[in-house]
Enzyme design. Structure first.
Site, short mmCIF file in Angstrom:
data_model
loop_
_atom_site.label_atom_id
_atom_site.label_comp_id
_atom_site.label_asym_id
_atom_site.label_seq_id
_atom_site.Cartn_x
_atom_site.Cartn_y
_atom_site.Cartn_z
N ARG A 28 1.18 -1.55 0.07
CA ARG A 28 -0.03 0.45 0.25
C ARG A 28 1.17 0.99 0.05
NH1 ARG A 28 -5.26 -0.42 1.38
NH2 ARG A 28 -6.30 -2.31 0.79
N ARG A 32 -3.34 6.71 -0.28
CA ARG A 32 -3.83 7.73 0.17
C ARG A 32 -3.03 8.48 1.64
NH1 ARG A 32 -9.45 5.44 2.56
NH2 ARG A 32 -8.30 3.64 2.63
N ARG A 41 -6.48 11.85 -6.83
CA ARG A 41 -7.81 10.74 -7.23
C ARG A 41 -9.10 11.57 -6.50
NH1 ARG A 41 -8.82 6.58 -4.83
NH2 ARG A 41 -10.78 7.18 -4.87
N ASP A 77 -6.09 -2.79 -7.34
CA ASP A 77 -6.88 -4.12 -6.28
C ASP A 77 -7.46 -5.17 -6.79
OD1 ASP A 77 -8.51 -2.94 -2.44
OD2 ASP A 77 -9.27 -4.36 -4.25
N TYR A 152 -14.85 -12.00 0.01
CA TYR A 152 -15.34 -10.66 -0.25
C TYR A 152 -17.11 -11.04 -0.78
CZ TYR A 152 -11.66 -7.71 1.44
OH TYR A 152 -10.70 -7.55 2.16
C1 LIG Z 1 -7.33 -7.16 1.09
C2 LIG Z 1 -7.18 -6.36 -0.20
C3 LIG Z 1 -8.33 -5.48 -1.05
N1 LIG Z 1 -7.25 -5.06 -1.77
C4 LIG Z 1 -5.40 -5.42 -1.93
C5 LIG Z 1 -5.86 -6.00 -0.40
C6 LIG Z 1 -4.93 -6.42 -0.66
C7 LIG Z 1 -3.64 -6.06 0.97
C8 LIG Z 1 -3.87 -6.47 2.04
O1 LIG Z 1 -4.08 -6.72 3.15
O2 LIG Z 1 -4.34 -4.99 2.57
C9 LIG Z 1 -4.99 -4.40 -2.32
C10 LIG Z 1 -4.21 -3.43 -2.50
N2 LIG Z 1 -5.15 -2.66 -2.99
C11 LIG Z 1 -4.41 -1.33 -3.55
C12 LIG Z 1 -3.09 -1.42 -3.68
C13 LIG Z 1 -2.84 -1.13 -3.85
C14 LIG Z 1 -1.31 -0.74 -3.92
C15 LIG Z 1 -0.05 -0.88 -3.41
O3 LIG Z 1 0.18 -1.41 -2.18
O4 LIG Z 1 0.51 0.32 -2.95
C16 LIG Z 1 -3.20 -3.35 -3.68
C17 LIG Z 1 -2.11 -4.14 -3.73
C18 LIG Z 1 -5.21 -0.02 -3.67
C19 LIG Z 1 -6.05 0.63 -2.47
N3 LIG Z 1 -7.11 -0.32 -2.30
C20 LIG Z 1 -7.99 0.84 -1.78
C21 LIG Z 1 -8.19 1.59 -1.72
C22 LIG Z 1 -8.82 3.05 -0.71
C23 LIG Z 1 -9.49 3.44 -1.51
C24 LIG Z 1 -9.00 4.97 -2.16
O5 LIG Z 1 -7.83 5.15 -2.18
O6 LIG Z 1 -10.38 5.37 -2.36
C25 LIG Z 1 -6.23 1.82 -2.09
C26 LIG Z 1 -5.55 2.64 -2.51
C27 LIG Z 1 -9.13 0.02 -1.10
C28 LIG Z 1 -9.64 -1.27 -0.27
N4 LIG Z 1 -9.33 -2.54 -0.94
C29 LIG Z 1 -9.40 -3.38 -0.58
C30 LIG Z 1 -9.43 -2.70 0.95
C31 LIG Z 1 -9.76 -3.79 2.36
C32 LIG Z 1 -9.59 -1.51 0.99
C33 LIG Z 1 -9.88 -0.46 1.84
C34 LIG Z 1 -11.14 0.24 2.08
C35 LIG Z 1 -10.86 1.78 2.89
O7 LIG Z 1 -10.07 2.24 3.60
O8 LIG Z 1 -11.15 2.87 2.35
C36 LIG Z 1 -9.36 -5.49 -0.49
#
Ligand SMILES: Cc1c2[nH]c(c1CCC(=O)O)Cc1[nH]c(c(CCC(=O)O)c1C)Cc1[nH]c(c(CCC(=O)O)c1C)Cc1[nH]c(c(C)c1CCC(=O)O)C2
Length: 345
Positions: A28, A32, A41, A77, A152
Site C-alpha cells: 500500500r 492515501r 484521485r 486492487d 469478499y
Molecule cells: C484485502 C485487500 C484489498 N485490496 C488489496 C488487498 C490485499 C492487501 C491488504 O491486505 O491490504 C490490495 C491492494 N489494494 C490497493 C493496492 C495498491 C498497490 C499498493 O499496495 O500500493 C493493493 C496491492 C489499492 C487500494 N485499495 C483500496 C484503496 C483505498 C481506496 C481509495 O483510495 O479511495 C487503495 C489505495 C480500497 C480497499 N481495497 C480492499 C480494502 C480492504 C480496501 C480499503 C478500504 C478503505 O479503507 O477505504 C481490498
C-alpha cells in the site's frame, strides 16, 4: 543507483542472493498517505482510477519518486479482475469491496467466467507503460488469493469472522472448491497477463487466510493458491505469498509454491525462517503502527527487523501489513534511508 533490472537488489534478495543493500518497498505504498495521491484521485472513483491507464501509471510512480523504494507495485486492487468480468461490485471509501449480490449458490458461479485480455486492456497497458518508465526498478504485479477473494464474494463485504464463507466451506465443500477453482483460474490468468506485459515479480495477497486453522487452510485454500502460483511458474519471476496473522500457516504458504513468504509483525523473522523452511526468502515485517512513533523508535525497530532478517535466505524489508492512510509519508522516506544505510557485511 540501480540502472538495470539485473542489478536490482529486490530481485537478488527474492532469489536468495546477496544484494548491494537490503531492498525495501511497502505494501500500500501508493495511496492515501500521499498528498499527491489524494490530489490526483479527487472526484475519481477508486475502480474508475484502476481502469484508467494514465492514472495507474502516475499513482504507481508516486511512491517510487518520493521514497526511493526498490520496487513498484502496480496500482490496482484485488477485486479488479472480478469487476473486469462483470461482477457487480464497488470499492466503498472507508469500507472496502462491496458485492451487490453475494455468491451463495451454484447458479451464481456462472458469472465467474475466465478473464480475457480485452477485459483488462487499460490495466495491462499501464503495466507495459510502467516497465518502460521504471527503468531498473522492478514492477511487482499482484492478485488476490482465492480464499481472500472468496471471502469478499461470499460475505458481500469485509467481514470480521467470515461466517458465511466458512459455512459454505464446511457445508458444501463441492460448491466451495468449484468457486475457488474459478477464482484461481481468473487470478492465474491476471498474473500471467501482468508478467507477460513486463512485471518482474508477483505477489499473491491472501490477506485473510490467517482466519483459517492450518488443517482448513491445507484442505480448503492452499490447493487453489498453489494453482495460481503454478500458473506463472514457467515465467521465471519471483513469487511472493503474503497473508496477515499467518504464523501457523507460514510453512504451508511456502509449500504452496512461493519463492518469498511475506510475514506480518507477529512472528520475528529469525523464527519465521524455521517455520518457512529452507531455500525461501522472507519479506517483512515491521509493525506498520510503529510509524506513529518518533523517528528513533522507528529506527530501532527497523534495525531489529534487519538484524533478525539476516537469518533468512534473502530478506526484502517491508511492513507486516499495508501503509495506513494516516501515516506521515516523511516517516516512510526516513525508513527507506534507514534500511538502505544498514550494512550487510
Ligand atoms: C484485502 C485487500 C484489498 N485490496 C488489496 C488487498 C490485499 C492487501 C491488504 O491486505 O491490504 C490490495 C491492494 N489494494 C490497493 C493496492 C495498491 C498497490 C499498493 O499496495 O500500493 C493493493 C496491492 C489499492 C487500494 N485499495 C483500496 C484503496 C483505498 C481506496 C481509495 O483510495 O479511495 C487503495 C489505495 C480500497 C480497499 N481495497 C480492499 C480494502 C480492504 C480496501 C480499503 C478500504 C478503505 O479503507 O477505504 C481490498
Amino acid at each position: 543507483m540501480t540502472t538495470t533490472l539485473s542489478e536490482s537488489p529486490f530481485l537478488a534478495a527474492c532469489r536468495g542472493q546477496t544484494p548491494a543493500h537490503v531492498p525495501v518497498w511497502f505494501m500500500r505504498q501508493a495511496g492515501r498517505s500521499l498528498p499527491e495521491y489524494r490530489a490526483i484521485r479527487e472526484g475519481v472513483a477508486m475502480l474508475d482510477s484502476c481502469f484508467t491507464t494514465d492514472l495507474v501509471v502516475e499513482i504507481t510512480m508516486q511512491p517510487v519518486r518520493r521514497h526511493g523504494v526498490d520496487a513498484a507495485i502496480f496500482f490496482s486492487d484485488i477485486v479488479v479482475p472480478l469487476k473486469a468480468i462483470g461482477v457487480d461490485l464497488d470499492i466503498v471509501a472507508g469500507v472496502g469491496p462491496v458485492v451487490a449480490e453475494p455468491i451463495r449458490t451454484r447458479a451464481q458461479l456462472d458469472q465467474l467466467r475466465d478473464l480475457e485480455p480485452d477485459d483488462v486492456a487499460p490495466v495491462i497497458a499501464a503495466v507495459a507503460a510502467l516497465t518502460g518508465e521504471l527503468g531498473g526498478t522492478p514492477l511487482i504485479g499482484f492478485a488476490g488469493a482465492p480464499f481472500t477473494l472468496a471471502s469478499y464474494l461470499v460475505e458481500g463485504r469485509p467481514s470480521r469472522d467470515y461466517r458465511n464463507t466458512k459455512a459454505m466451506m464446511h457445508t458444501d465443500p463441492e460448491l466451495w472448491h468449484d468457486l475457488l477453482g474459478r477464482i484461481s483460474a481468473i487470478a492465474g490468468q491476471f498474473l500471467r497477463m501482468q508478467v507477460q506485459a513486463g512485471a518482474s515479480a508477483v505477489q499473491l495477497f491472501d490477506s485473510w487466510a490467517g482466519a483459517l486453522s492450518l488443517a482448513d487452510y491445507r484442505t480448503f485454500a492452499m490447493p487453489h493458491s498453489a494453482a495460481v502460483l503454478e500458473a506463472v511458474a514457467d515465467l521465471d519471476v519471483p513469487r511472493i505469498h503474503f497473508g496477515v496473522g499467518t504464523g501457523e500457516l507460514l510453512g504451508a504458504m511456502g509449500e504452496a509454491g512461493a519463492d518469498v513468504v511475506g510475514v506480518d509483525w507477529r512472528v520475528p523473522l529469525d523464527e519465521a525462517v524455521h517455520r518457512v523452511g529452507p531455500g525461501k526468502a522472507l519479506q517483512g515485517n515491521l509493525d506498520p503502527t510503529t510509524l506513529f512513533a518518533p523517528p528513533e523508535v522507528v529506527e530501532r525497530e527497523a534495525r531489529r527487523v534487519l538484524d533478525q532478517g539476516r537469518a533468512a535466505h534473502g530478506h526484502v524489508f517491508n511492513l507486516g501489513h499495508g501503509v495506513m492512510p494516516e501515516i506521515d509519508p516523511d516517516a516512510l522516506t526516513r525508513l527507506v534511508d534507514v534500511v538502505h544505510a544498514y550494512e550487510l557485511d
